[in-house]
Design a protein around this motif. Structure first.
Motif: not given
Ligand code: SF4
Ligand code: SF4
Lengths: 411, 322
Positions: A270-288
């Motif tokens: 699940m950690l990997f899945s989160e990291i993927f979501k944040e960094f594959y296509f970083p958006t505004h919401h990935s800033i944290s």
């Protein structure tokens, strides 16, 4: 209360107290250290009470810090007792049955710490009665924090009363009546999941904080807790096994290891899945997440922290999974310790602080706890350990006597 | 500790105004034991631990057990205000006036901010700090202004810490504050209902009911809330003595505060301090229910937008461009 022997509830309490005052010299020294820790915690807290929370490292941007981080992590530890309760009471696993009381004692200690952390974090701790339904105003069911107050206190009661009943019965030399406590055991299993989910929802329910506003929050919480909690239980059981006459079956450690491995792997996926979501296509919401993993504009206080945590997490999980020492405690115990600490780092500060950075207005500040926060935290940890030792110490004595009495002690 | 409190309690019974209800006396009984236990530890927050006189102590004691503002009758509101006024006299030697004026009928406040006009002078910020008795030590400010690059409309991309002469060519300025959301996440989050939306649309905090958990701060998508990390410090001569219970009265430490559209002014029919102070006329304030108000004119004739519309918070604060 039916009278079987001339002993009663008061002699039960008295004996528990008496047994607690006894114990070898190392045990007493250990307790002295705990008391010293608590005194220091009290001193730090009195400082905070006098000057207000300005003596902490928190600010209007990072408005929750070390206290809430530890609270969040410990909810997981408390809930992990269910991993002993479930097999012990539901599947009647005899190995677990012998140690389940220890798990419940740990849960009580963890909950005492959770509630203490919330209390020390309050700006107006003396106004806490405003939360009590009836005399205060309780924003239920709207506020998730109100839910959390209910589930935490309920879980504390369940985990205190069921073992109390069993121990008292054993103390009186009779078998605990399963029909009486079984419904409460069922309830506490359900409740263990609820303290998790509700605490996760506390964060997950805030659209203001995209880092938390993530449906994986609750499940990931469960997975990481079922890895960290049983790791701690293994460590505690090993301590009891080597320092007291209460011996624990090897089987228990093997089974717990399996639980940890499964949970830790799910957690990593699940950690990997989160990291993927944040960094594959970083958006505004990935800033944290960016702040947490790589730092932003020169602010990178958490970067070494989180990478250490992930590193330890992966290594410990691999060791536990491949089991190179073949269940030898020399490998198992350090791996559990490392995993526990790794998850503490990640589910504590690594989860709470970046959720608040940057502020919704884009401002970035770093957060570091002050000595006051560290001192109070130390005090609360000592308090928790004290509670656990005060509960488990007499419990083991009662259990051993009962085993001898019924002649069912296994060699 | 116990005996001192008991004695004080008797003094109080003799000379205080209030009629005893059973709820109150129960609370008192229970609390004396609890307070005695924790008094040594939490001297900072036990009511009256720092009290100079027995009168001050008994006033604080009474204050400690008062109800939530919304559950008080008008009489009880008057009583607590009388106590707060007396306390201000005793503690700060200040003569304050405090109001509990309720919302006016048929009023819903709204705010519009003209991004074309604002030049970043920050007179609004200064006026707000003064009007609302904000802590000078921690430099608490409800309003933040951001210097923005052309092509951007989200203040989080702007510079909130400019210290140079304004206006700068080819930049524009945006002020933010609490937007008084109609569907406010902060209200939903609060575990004690210490923060709520008044019928005139102002989101207020009962500072004495708030427990300082800061869940509302985490829940606000606009960073509209501030916390009193320490005891607020304001130079004696700068304290604004015209106060409102839900507005600019001096906050206790450990409580959350926020912009109230200057409830102490607006309910008297005045403009908020920020709107009055603005030298460029960038700030428009008024009654949304009055079809002839300036704010209604702006909403009807200008192109307006609100921040983070996608969150569904329904703020009562619009931005517009001339
Ligand atoms: S802007 Fe923030 S503080 Fe103000 S009403 Fe909306 S959510 Fe609440
Ligand atoms: S800090 Fe105060 S107003 Fe905010 S959620 Fe907590 S009790 Fe409510």
């Amino acid at each position: 209360m039916e009278k079987i022997s001339q002993k009663g509830f008061f002699s039960f309490l008295y004996d528990c107290f008496r047994w607690n005052m006894q114990g070898g010299v190392p045990f007493q020294i250990f307790r002295l250290f705990l008391i010293a820790g608590m005194v220091f915690g009290l001193y730090a807290y009195s400082h905070q009470a006098r000057h207000g929370l300005e003596v902490t490292g928190m600010s209007n941007i990072v408005s929750w810090g070390f206290y809430i981080s530890n609270f969040t992590f410990l909810v997981g530890v408390a809930a992990a007792a269910v991993m002993l309760i479930l097999p012990a009471y539901m599947f009647h696993d005899p190995d677990f049955h012998r140690v389940v009381l220890i798990g419940e004692g740990l849960a009580v200690g963890a909950l005492v710490m959770c509630l203490s952390f919330i209390t020390v974090d309050l700006g107006g701790p003396l106004q806490a009665w405003h939360l009590i339904p009836g005399i205060g105003l309780f924003n239920f069911p709207s506020s998730i924090l109100a839910w959390d107050v209910i589930v935490l206190n309920g879980y504390l009661l369940l985990n205190a009363l069921v073992p109390l009943y069993i121990l008292y019965s054993h103390y009186m030399g009779r078998k605990a009546d399963e029909r009486k406590y079984r419904p409460f055991v069922f309830l506490s299993i359900f409740w263990a999941f609820s303290i998790h989910m509700v605490t996760a929802f506390l964060y997950q329910g805030l659209p203001a904080r995209p880092f938390w506003n993530n449906p994986l929050m609750g499940p990931r919480f469960l997975a990481s807790a079922f890895a960290a909690g049983p790791s701690l239980i293994i460590l505690v059981l090993a301590t009891i096994h080597s320092f007291t006459s209460f011996k624990i079956e090897k089987q228990v450690f093997h089974k717990l290891r399996l639980i940890i491995v499964v949970s830790a792997i799910i957690n990593l996926i699940m950690l990997f899945s989160e990291i993927f979501k944040e960094f594959y296509f970083p958006t505004h919401h990935s800033i944290s997440a960016m702040y947490l993993f790589f730092g932003l504009e020169g602010h990178n206080a958490l970067v070494p922290w989180i990478w250490t945590s992930i590193g330890c997490n992966v290594v410990a999980t691999l060791i536990l999974a491949f089991n190179p020492g073949d269940n030898s405690p020399k490998v198992l115990l350090p791996a559990c310790l490392v995993l526990f600490i790794a998850i503490w780092m990640e589910k504590g500060i690594g989860l709470i602080v970046p959720g608040l950075i940057p502020s919704p207005m884009g401002e970035i500040v770093d957060y570091l706890p002050t000595w006051v926060e560290l001192g109070v935290t130390l005090g609360i940890f000592c308090l928790g350990i004290t509670v656990v030792s005060w509960l488990i110490h007499p419990a083991l004595i009662i259990e051993e006597r009962y085993d001898q009495l019924t002649g069912s002690a296994k060699e | 500790m116990v005996s001192r409190k008991d004695k004080e309690g008797q003094v109080k019974k003799k000379n205080l105004l209030d009629s005893q209800t059973s709820r109150r006396s129960f609370l008192k009984g229970a609390s004396i034991a609890a307070a005695a236990g924790s008094a040594a530890l939490v001297t900072g927050c036990v009511p009256g631990a720092e009290a100079g006189s027995s009168e001050e102590f008994s006033l604080k004691w009474e204050e400690y057990f008062k109800k939530h503002y919304r559950l008080m009758t008008q009489e009880e509101k008057d009583e607590t205000i009388a106590r707060l006024v007396k306390l201000a006299k005793l503690q700060y030697d200040l003569d304050i006036q405090m109001s509990s004026r309720p919302p006016q009928e048929q009023v819903l406040y709204g705010y519009a901010f003209n991004i074309t006009r604002c030049e970043g002078f920050m007179d609004c910020v200064k006026a707000c700090v003064k009007e609302n008795n904000q802590d000078r030590k921690s430099k608490t400010q409800y309003i933040r202004t951001f210097e923005m690059e052309p092509g951007q409309l989200d203040p989080s991309t702007g510079d909130g810490k400019y210290f140079h002469e304004v206006p700068v060519d080819n930049k524009f300025y945006m002020g933010v504050q609490c937007f008084q959301c109609e569907n406010a996440p902060c209200i939903k989050a609060c575990p004690t209902k210490a923060t709520w939306r008044e019928p005139d649309g102002i989101v207020v905090v009962d500072y004495d009911w708030c427990i300082g958990c800061r869940y509302c701060m985490a829940a606000c998508p606009y960073w509209g809330r501030r916390f009193n990390w320490g005891k607020p410090e304001i130079p004696q001569e700068e304290i604004n003595t015209k106060q409102h219970y839900l507005g600019n009265r001096i906050r206790p430490k450990g409580k959350v505060e926020k912009c109230t559209f200057c409830v102490q002014r607006t309910r008297e029919g005045k403009l908020p301090a920020c709107a009055e102070a603005c030298p460029t006329g960038a700030r428009v304030f008024g009654n949304l229910l009055d079809p002839d108000s300036e704010i209604r004119y702006v909403l009807k004739h200008k192109k307006v937008f609100r921040m983070k519309e996608e969150l569904g918070t329904d703020p009562k604060f619009w931005y517009f461009i001339d």
